[in-house]
Design a protein around this motif. Structure first.
Motif, PDB file in Angstrom:
ATOM      1  N   MET A   1     -15.714   3.877   1.953  1.00 40.20           N
ATOM      2  CA  MET A   1     -14.762   4.222   3.002  1.00 40.20           C
ATOM      3  C   MET A   1     -15.403   5.227   3.963  1.00 40.20           C
ATOM      4  N   GLN A 382      -6.415   3.936   6.549  1.00 40.03           N
ATOM      5  CA  GLN A 382      -5.619   2.763   6.202  1.00 40.03           C
ATOM      6  C   GLN A 382      -4.516   2.488   7.213  1.00 40.03           C
ATOM      7  N   ARG A 451      -2.578  -4.090  -2.560  1.00 42.31           N
ATOM      8  CA  ARG A 451      -3.047  -2.698  -2.466  1.00 42.31           C
ATOM      9  C   ARG A 451      -4.461  -2.570  -3.030  1.00 42.31           C
ATOM     10  N   ASN A 452      -4.724  -3.182  -4.179  1.00 40.61           N
ATOM     11  CA  ASN A 452      -6.052  -3.077  -4.791  1.00 40.61           C
ATOM     12  C   ASN A 452      -7.100  -3.860  -4.007  1.00 40.61           C
ATOM     13  N   ASP A 455      -7.456  -1.680  -0.676  1.00 40.07           N
ATOM     14  CA  ASP A 455      -7.511  -0.230  -0.862  1.00 40.07           C
ATOM     15  C   ASP A 455      -6.473   0.474   0.012  1.00 40.07           C
ATOM     16  N   SER A 457      -4.305   2.768  -0.398  1.00 37.15           N
ATOM     17  CA  SER A 457      -3.801   3.941  -1.111  1.00 37.15           C
ATOM     18  C   SER A 457      -3.029   4.833  -0.149  1.00 37.15           C
TER      19      SER A 457
END
Length: 519
Positions: A1, A382, A451-452, A455, A457
């Motif tokens: 990231m 995100q 979500r996984n 990513d 989060s």
């Protein structure tokens, strides 16, 4: 990231500033709201309602500036009797506002006339050396406006009679104050202009700090800003207004403009016993609605998560905003409990906040603030994510093939198509055979898969199920008369033979010889 090389925050470049000052209960917050055009500061007849500095950025034509509302100066020099516990701390906040301001608006109450506190405030403002405009408030009728001449003896060149109730004289006061502001065009290294970059203002990130009383919200705000910007005390309800503070956060290798919003503690509705606290709760809920990211502050203790924390978690989930869960005051328990023990306890107590990253900090000791800033930058990353439709369909299809949905109802759930229809929060639309065939736990499974996979989060994911239309009628077909492809218009039925001649033909005469054809 791709986050940053190192977390960093700093105060945003300041716009020209107009500060409103005066003694308690003269209508400073009413004037502030009248100039801003909406209810920002809490207004009540009880003195001392405003404690911290309330700031609002404004634009009038091509001029941009900040307007600051301050608490009332309620102490005379050397006075010790009948002094409120907050008076000295409010005076410190006003002192900072006067030092930072370019123009001062001194508000007095024309219905009370000139009192000793007015003279003391006027003396302090003259000593500051800043331009001062005297506003004689509560001139609700012409007779009171004539009495405003009395305030000329305070030593200022002109008195502006105003009525915040009827908005009389407010525009003239503001225009005069703007005329005294310095030039706002200050070149930056990138060629822009501080305070006039409308694109940066539009992209400013709002970060609201929420939680129940006495969990350290104001302490966390001061720790992130590196200064004592808002009041901190052990008394519950110290913060009343929603305090917006502009600052800059390092993101993607550059400084990103943001606003940190300190809010009042949210108590149980049945325990809200004053009108001022009711307004404080309303301001806090409004801050949640206009925020892009929420820092939900709880107490890092074995029994720190309470029923009120779970109620606030429900408000955050309903808002659909990005969230970072901040467990403050960990310095009290870090010698006794490990992070993993505390994390399992917090996660168990707040099951609905599993999507939010959890960070343990100590605002008092400024411990692990870098980790918190990293998490904030990660959620900011995100917020701008766009998932391509093809990639999303492959992820959802693999989830259906790898884990067959349970049968609910008359038939199994079937997936036809997936599409992302929203970003903040991420909203995904699934076309299925029947939404009633989807079990609740399978919908939770699909959220976790998305979500996984991407990513996500810190962001709640909304999945909408919609039934795909079974038939799509042609626009050429008549209503209620669907026509099959390839069908032709039926031929006309043959006429039945009757004794009557067809129209336009005469009947043969009796006795006439019949025509015979050739053999």
């Amino acid at each position: 990231m791709p986050i940053t090389s190192g977390p960093e925050t700093k105060k945003s470049a300041a716009l020209p500033t107009i500060a409103i000052v005066g003694r308690p209960n003269v209508g400073k917050s009413s004037l502030f709201n009248a100039i801003v055009g909406r209810r920002v500061s809490i207004v009540h007849e009880m003195p001392g309602v405003t404690r911290d500095r309330v700031v609002a950025p404004l634009a009038r034509g091509v001029r941009r500036f900040q307007l600051i509302d301050t608490g009332g100066l309620g102490m005379l020099p050397g006075e010790s009797r009948k002094v409120d516990v907050w008076d000295s701390r409010i005076a410190d906040q006003v002192k900072v506002a006067v030092e930072d301001a370019d123009v001062l608006i001194f508000v007095a109450n024309v219905q009370d006339g000139v009192v000793n506190l007015d003279e003391e405030v006027a003396r302090k403002l003259r000593e500051s050396g800043k331009p001062v405009l005297l506003a004689a408030n509560k001139c609700d009728n012409p007779a009171l406006a004539d009495q405003a001449v009395e305030f000329m003896r305070l030593g200022f060149a002109e008195v502006y009679p105003v009525s915040c109730l009827h908005r009389n004289g407010v525009n003239a006061l503001v225009e005069s104050a703007i005329g005294l502001l310095p030039e706002t065009e200050r070149p930056r290294e990138d060629g822009g202009v501080d305070g006039l970059d409308s694109e940066n203002i539009a992209r400013k990130l709002n970060i609201a700090v929420v939680g129940r009383p006495n969990v350290g919200k104001s302490s966390l705000v001061n720790a992130l800003l590196g200064e004592e910007r808002v009041m901190v005390s052990d008394v519950a309800g110290t913060t009343r207004d929603a305090i917006d503070v502009d600052f800059e956060l390092r993101f993607r290798g550059a400084m990103h403009p943001a606003t940190l919003v300190d809010t009042a503690g949210l108590r149980k509705t049945a325990k809200v016993d004053t009108v001022v606290e009711y307004f404080s709760v309303m301001r806090a809920k409004s801050a949640i609605e206009r925020a892009d990211l929420i820092l939900f502050v709880v107490e890092a203790s074995p029994d720190g998560v309470t029923a009120q924390d779970r109620r606030i978690a429900g408000l955050i989930q309903q808002s659909g905003k990005g969230c970072v869960l901040v467990a403050n005051k960990f310095d009290v328990y870090k010698e006794t409990y490990k992070v993993k023990q505390m994390e399992s306890e917090v996660r168990y107590s707040l099951p609905g906040m599993n999507y939010a990253p959890l960070v343990f900090v100590s605002a008092r000791d400024r411990w692990n603030l870098d980790g918190l800033l990293d998490r904030i930058a990660g959620v900011m990353e995100q917020l701008e994510l766009k998932i391509p439709t093809g990639v999303l369909n492959r992820v959802i299809t693999d989830a259906f093939e790898g884990h067959t949905p349970p049968v609910v109802g008359a038939a199994p759930l079937k997936l036809f198509y997936a599409s992302m229809i929203g970003m903040t929060p991420p909203r995904i639309l699934l076309f299925v055979n029947n939404p009633k065939y989807c079990a609740d736990n399978y919908l939770t499974f699909l959220r976790n898969v998305v979500r996984n996979a991407f990513d996500l989060s810190g962001l709640p994911i909304e999945i909408e199920l919609r039934e795909r239309p079974k038939k799509v009628l042609s626009i050429r077909s008549e209503p209620g008369m669907p026509r099959k492809r390839g069908s032709r218009k039926p031929a006309a039925a043959p006429e039945k033979k009757s004794g009557k001649p067809a129209a336009g033909k005469s009947a043969p005469r009796k006795g006439a010889p019949k025509k015979r054809g050739r053999k």
